[in-house]
Design an enzyme around this catalytic site. Structure first.
Site, PDB file in Angstrom:
ATOM      1  N   LEU A   1     -38.807  -7.840  23.423  1.00 13.63           N
ATOM      2  CA  LEU A   1     -39.453  -9.120  23.144  1.00 13.63           C
ATOM      3  C   LEU A   1     -40.558  -8.957  22.115  1.00 13.63           C
ATOM      4  O   LEU A   1     -40.728  -9.778  21.209  1.00 13.63           O
ATOM      5  CB  LEU A   1     -40.017  -9.700  24.448  1.00 13.63           C
ATOM      6  CG  LEU A   1     -38.989 -10.073  25.516  1.00 13.63           C
ATOM      7  CD1 LEU A   1     -39.706 -10.567  26.762  1.00 13.63           C
ATOM      8  CD2 LEU A   1     -38.041 -11.127  24.988  1.00 13.63           C
TER       9      LEU A   1
ATOM     10  N   ASP B   1     -29.050  37.220  21.570  1.00 10.22           N
ATOM     11  CA  ASP B   1     -28.871  36.374  22.751  1.00 10.22           C
ATOM     12  C   ASP B   1     -30.137  36.226  23.586  1.00 10.22           C
ATOM     13  O   ASP B   1     -30.080  35.720  24.705  1.00 10.22           O
ATOM     14  CB  ASP B   1     -27.745  36.932  23.635  1.00 10.22           C
ATOM     15  CG  ASP B   1     -26.368  36.598  23.088  1.00 10.22           C
ATOM     16  OD1 ASP B   1     -26.308  35.824  22.121  1.00 10.22           O
ATOM     17  OD2 ASP B   1     -25.367  37.108  23.616  1.00 10.22           O
TER      18      ASP B   1
ATOM     19  N   ASP C   1     -39.174 -13.098  36.979  1.00  9.63           N
ATOM     20  CA  ASP C   1     -39.533 -12.353  35.773  1.00  9.63           C
ATOM     21  C   ASP C   1     -38.386 -11.492  35.259  1.00  9.63           C
ATOM     22  O   ASP C   1     -38.357 -11.130  34.081  1.00  9.63           O
ATOM     23  CB  ASP C   1     -40.748 -11.458  36.046  1.00  9.63           C
ATOM     24  CG  ASP C   1     -41.996 -12.268  36.350  1.00  9.63           C
ATOM     25  OD1 ASP C   1     -42.190 -13.301  35.686  1.00  9.63           O
ATOM     26  OD2 ASP C   1     -42.754 -11.876  37.245  1.00  9.63           O
TER      27      ASP C   1
END
Length: 524
Positions: free
Chosen positions: A426, A36, A290
């Site tokens: 784009l 652990d 834009d």
């Protein structure tokens, strides 16, 4: 018990480690087996800290279970106190050690140590990391301040006016392994200082025991991260009468609401709503020509409660996106997330199964995913742009530079992080137009949010699946070719519309002509 390769939160003792590692002069003795100790890596590899967390493990082994493990706990507590000389000691157990019921906290409290000892009882099989962090901070603050609790809680947040000083506030909740906590603290401190408000204590991040004792001296508590600090703020309110702010300042609108809430509580004149327009670029851009093509983009949001709710507000009110999915893995934040989803006409997804989240994501068919590190992977498989907004995160989401989420500068960072994946779409479309060039194949796409070749192959593979039922339609080769000419960030919507149209008119194959007919049908 589920076997999984991913979990959104660790066990609660990891949350306790986050609090101990965030503070100064606090040490954590963790009763745990050797396996652990993995949590150390979270701080050195993900958080990239220069030192290990202040944790001493008892590291018992199988052969120790036949002996006195309680004595093992006491020995490690003594060694930790002698070596590190902490101002306060946290003692708890890991999920494995919880099974042997040694009660290490009670053992340490009975050793007569000179420093405050806080016993942590964190139920590992019913609670998780964020709850463990919140409970640890709550128990630590409560244990250190119990001698200072007044008989009657009387607190006036406007007392600074009579005392002839500037108002003071505490920032509660930021911790290590939180999402951009270090940067958020600096940004909120700058924001408050600009408005004539001093920050008295930041806790747990960077705070020591003496700082915790100074918490009641502030006029107001600011709950920056409800997952970690809300229970502590409620206790301070009940016992000291200290009010606290509930607005998380992520986004332009939320930052303004936060400032109004803080100013009103302190008796100051609220700031102008125009401040956000002067300080952040997000409002101007979202109103500019834009950004027109981004309006109405479908967004799926999943993360911790605070960041998911903030993201939903930013998307719906400030960027003009359409939120098509909202959820959290934090069950402690389920109620406010459900309320936020209801306000958007959605049903919240409260789930910690990453496969169920991925299925919901695919069904919602978003054009942008805002989530955790796992949603980044899921979105990549589905071919959807993604930005990480919440823990759990990977090292790339813990930048060395300043990159806050809160305040005016945080709004700028969010604006960049969320809009850029869509803007890059784009460029990907232009690259797709030159698909025949060997340099621009699917596997060479430029940003992590896109699935690349795997996404393309997945789409083409759909046409090869045999007929499954009456409603199943098949894409022809020329139909697939025409579909690929459509930008990827709307391709999923076009595919769904074409398939719906084909079922409506009883067409079993979708060719390029069917695609054109579907386009004309939905535009009519």
């Amino acid at each position: 018990m589920d076997l999984t390769l991913w979990t959104y939160e660790g066990p609660p003792h990891v949350g306790a480690m986050r609090i101990a590692a965030s503070m100064q002069g606090v040490h954590y003795v963790l009763h745990a087996p050797q396996g652990d100790t993995y949590a150390d890596l979270l701080f050195t590899m993900i958080e990239r800290r220069g030192q290990r967390p202040p944790v001493t493990y008892t590291t018992f082994q199988a052969r120790d279970l036949g002996g006195d493990t309680a004595e093992l706990v006491k020995r490690h507590v003594r060694e930790a106190v002698d070596r590190f000389q902490p101002d306060a000691l946290l003692v708890g157990e890991s999920c494995t050690a919880e099974l042997i019921q040694d009660q290490p906290g009670a053992l340490a409290q009975g050793m007569g140590l000179t420093m405050p000892v806080v016993s942590l009882e964190l139920p590992a099989y019913s609670k998780k990391e964020n709850w463990g962090a919140a409970e640890t901070l709550y128990q630590l603050v409560r244990g250190l301040l119990k001698q200072q609790v007044p008989a009657e809680p009387k607190h006036d947040p406007k007392r600074w006016q009579q005392q002839g000083r500037r108002p003071r506030v505490n920032l509660l909740g930021p911790s290590l392994l939180g999402f951009r906590c270090r940067d958020d603290v600096l940004e909120v401190q700058t924001l408050l200082t600009m408005h004539g408000i001093d920050v008295a204590v930041v806790a747990p991040l960077g705070a020591g025991v003496e700082d915790v004792h100074r918490l009641p001296e502030a006029d107001l508590n600011i709950c920056l991260y409800p997952e970690v600090a809300e229970s502590t703020c409620l206790w301070l309110e009940r016992n000291f009468g200290m009010p606290f702010s509930r607005t998380v300042p992520i986004g332009v609108g939320a930052t303004h609401d936060f400032l109004v809430e803080v100013h009103t509580a302190l008796g100051l004149e609220p700031p102008s709503p125009q401040e956000g327009y002067r300080r952040s670029r997000l409002p101007w851009y979202s109103e500019s020509v834009d950004s027109t093509y981004l309006t109405g983009k479908r967004v799926f949001i999943f993360g911790d409660g605070s960041h998911a709710i903030a993201a939903a507000r930013i998307c719906s009110e400030e960027l003009g996106f359409q939120v098509v999915g909202l959820g959290t893995y934090s069950r402690e934040m389920a109620r406010p997330v459900r309320a936020a989803a209801k306000g958007l006409g959605l049903e919240a997804l409260i789930c910690d199964d990453y496969l169920a989240v991925e299925a919901a994501m695919a069904e919602a068919a978003p054009e942008l995913v805002l989530g955790t590190q796992m949603e980044r992977h899921s979105a990549k498989r589905l071919g959807i742009p993604c930005a990480v907004i919440s823990t759990p995160m990977h090292v790339q989401d813990v930048p060395a530079r300043m990159s806050p989420q809160m305040g005016w500068e945080g709004a700028n960072v969010i604006f960049d992080s969320w809009v850029h994946p869509l803007m890059m779409g784009l460029e990907e479309h232009l690259i797709g137009m030159f698909r025949h060039d060997f340099e621009f194949v699917d596997g060479h796409q430029s940003h992590l949010g896109h699935a690349g070749g795997s996404g393309a192959s997945q789409e083409s593979a759909l046409s090869d699946v045999p007929e499954a039922d009456e409603g199943y339609v098949v894409w022809t080769a020329d139909g697939e070719a025409e579909l690929k000419k459509i930008p990827f960030f709307v391709r999923g919507k076009v595919r769904r519309n074409a398939e719906a149209y084909a079922r409506q008119v009883g067409c079993r194959e979708i060719s390029s002509e069917t695609l054109y007919d579907a386009k004309a049908h939905f535009k009519a």
